[in-house]
Design an enzyme around this catalytic site. Structure first.
Site, PDB file in Angstrom:
ATOM      1  N   HIS A   1       0.782  -1.124   0.027  1.00 30.45           N
ATOM      2  CA  HIS A   1       0.175  -0.038   0.069  1.00 30.45           C
ATOM      3  C   HIS A   1       0.914   1.341   0.172  1.00 30.45           C
ATOM      4  CE1 HIS A   1      -3.330  -2.893   1.143  1.00 30.45           C
ATOM      5  NE2 HIS A   1      -3.976  -1.964   0.655  1.00 30.45           N
ATOM      6  N   GLY A   2       1.954   1.315   0.345  1.00 30.18           N
ATOM      7  CA  GLY A   2       2.903   2.512   0.305  1.00 30.18           C
ATOM      8  C   GLY A   2       4.441   2.193   1.122  1.00 30.18           C
TER       9      GLY A   2
END
Length: 445
Positions: free
Chosen positions: A297-298
């Protein structure tokens, strides 16, 4: 010609963001298109692994460069400072290409499926390039596997009146979710709270945490509806990506309902690849899988912690199931008030873990959590619009499926002229409600 036009449209769609990064999609496409047949033709397992490793290392290496290199540099600088070094490694000026996580995973699913003998190499570069770049789901999913989509391209299904009607119904529902619900929750509750948490009361901050859970769900599932709807109007099917995630009775069950295309990708290709529950330490395999889900996700320690939280609870749930099984106790089931309490408990775990998601950084999440303990702050500027939309979102989520999908049958049964008038009215209403500057949340991933 249909597929040729769609391929051109897909590349044009992506080039509207930044034409230079169309070369990146083409590069990842060519790598996996060339490697795929080599995996099948390899005469030994060692050769197969070599070609698969080449596909994964090159594709994931490109993803790591754009998405994670600066995170590694920043982490290295912090570590060097801890040991007393004053000089720092330079941070690179890297632009994160939109949707890179999605089309990279789609590409490597092709090589992995050939390696596992689930699909045959595709002979048409055009078809494979369209599979990688298909514009409805290019920038935010769902993640489509080669074994699911390539056969559709091979059969070249034609769109029908029914598929077009179903597609428009999904598109309408998606825009309503996005503009009417998600964007309104962001404007009235979520964005103010996370922009300056210290300015608001713990009650408002708690409400914002709950509102964000419904904002991100309506935003992301709304995009999926639009993507599936557009694909349907073109004669193709994309998989369902959500199944009432806040009805989950465990964290494991939540990931069976939330972003299904991504969670099932990690399950099938990483968790099972590590050995699953049959080889190696199952808890290690689960931990690695969910840490990677967090990092997917990041690039940031907040996403590492997000993955760590979910990994911990999934492992705990499995340990409790195994412990009950060893004692000869039936698998735990929930009914009545216990079911409601369990759903509420799991929802709160998911909602509060997203502090590390929405906080923007580890420091931002900590600041928000600390602000929730400032009980002397009574600033609770809750608007009736925000509360009303949140109530609608919650109600719509927990209504039976038969209620919430019955409108699609009603829409499809209407005469074409009535459908056209209805679409026109809804479009004007959506334009009136739209703020015009709220991108889909998952575009950043």
């Amino acid at each position: 010609m249909k597929k040729t036009y769609l391929l051109a449209a897909s590349y044009y769609f992506y080039m509207c963001w930044d034409w230079r990064f169309s070369a990146l999609i083409l590069l990842i496409t060519l790598i996996n298109y060339v490697v795929g047949p080599q995996i099948q033709k390899a005469k030994s397992q060692a050769q197969k692994k070599f070609w698969l490793t080449l596909s994964l290392a090159s594709s994931l290496g490109i993803l790591a460069y754009f998405k994670y290199l600066n995170f590694f540099i920043e982490s290295a600088n912090e570590l060097l400072q801890e040991f007393g070094f004053t000089s720092e490694l330079p941070i690179l000026n890297i632009v994160l290409p939109i949707g890179i996580s999605f089309y990279t995973f789609q590409s490597i699913s092709y090589s992995l499926d050939i390696y596992r003998e689930r699909v045959e190499p595709v002979s048409s570069l055009r078809d494979f390039a369209l599979f990688v770049s298909f514009f409805p789901q290019l920038v935010a999913g769902p993640i489509v596997r080669s074994s699911y989509f390539l056969p559709q391209l091979d059969n070249n299904y034609e769109n029908t009146a029914t598929s077009i009607e179903d597609g428009f119904a999904l598109i309408i529902r998606g825009f309503i979710k996005k503009i009417i619900i998600a964007d309104t929750l962001a404007l009235h509750i979520v964005d103010p709270a996370f922009a300056d948490p210290q300015a608001y009361s713990p009650l408002f901050l708690l409400l914002a945490i709950y509102a964000y859970s419904y904002q991100i769900y309506m935003d992301f599932s709304g995009y999926t509806d639009i993507a599936r709807g557009v694909a349907k109007t073109l004669g193709y099917e994309l998989q369902i990506n959500f199944n009432r995630p806040y009805k989950a009775v465990s964290i494991s069950n939540f990931w069976q309902r939330w972003h299904i295309s991504m969670s099932s990708f990690f399950r099938d290709y990483l968790y099972f690849g590590l050995g699953g529950s049959k080889s190696g330490n199952v808890y290690r395999n689960l931990f690695i899988t969910f840490l990677m889900i967090g990092v997917w996700h990041g690039a940031g320690w907040n996403f590492v912690i997000y993955g760590f939280i979910h990994a911990s609870f999934v492992c705990l749930e499995r340990w409790r199931r195994e412990n009950r099984r060893r004692q000869g106790i039936d698998e735990q089931s929930f009914k009545g008030s216990r079911l409601l309490l369990q759903i509420f408990w799991i929802f709160n775990l998911v909602a509060f873990s997203r502090l590390f998601f929405r906080g923007g950084s580890l420091e931002g999440a900590v600041t928000y959590a600390q602000s929730m303990l400032q009980f002397d702050n009574q600033n609770t500027p809750v608007s009736l619009v925000g509360l009303g939309i949140l109530a609608i979102a919650i109600t719509a989520h927990y209504l039976p499926d038969s209620w919430t999908f019955s409108w699609k049958k009603t829409y499809s049964s209407l005469p074409s002229i009535v459908q056209s008038i209805l679409i026109t009215i809804i479009t004007f209403l959506l334009i009136a409600f739209s703020s015009g500057d709220a991108p889909f949340v998952y575009f950043q991933f």
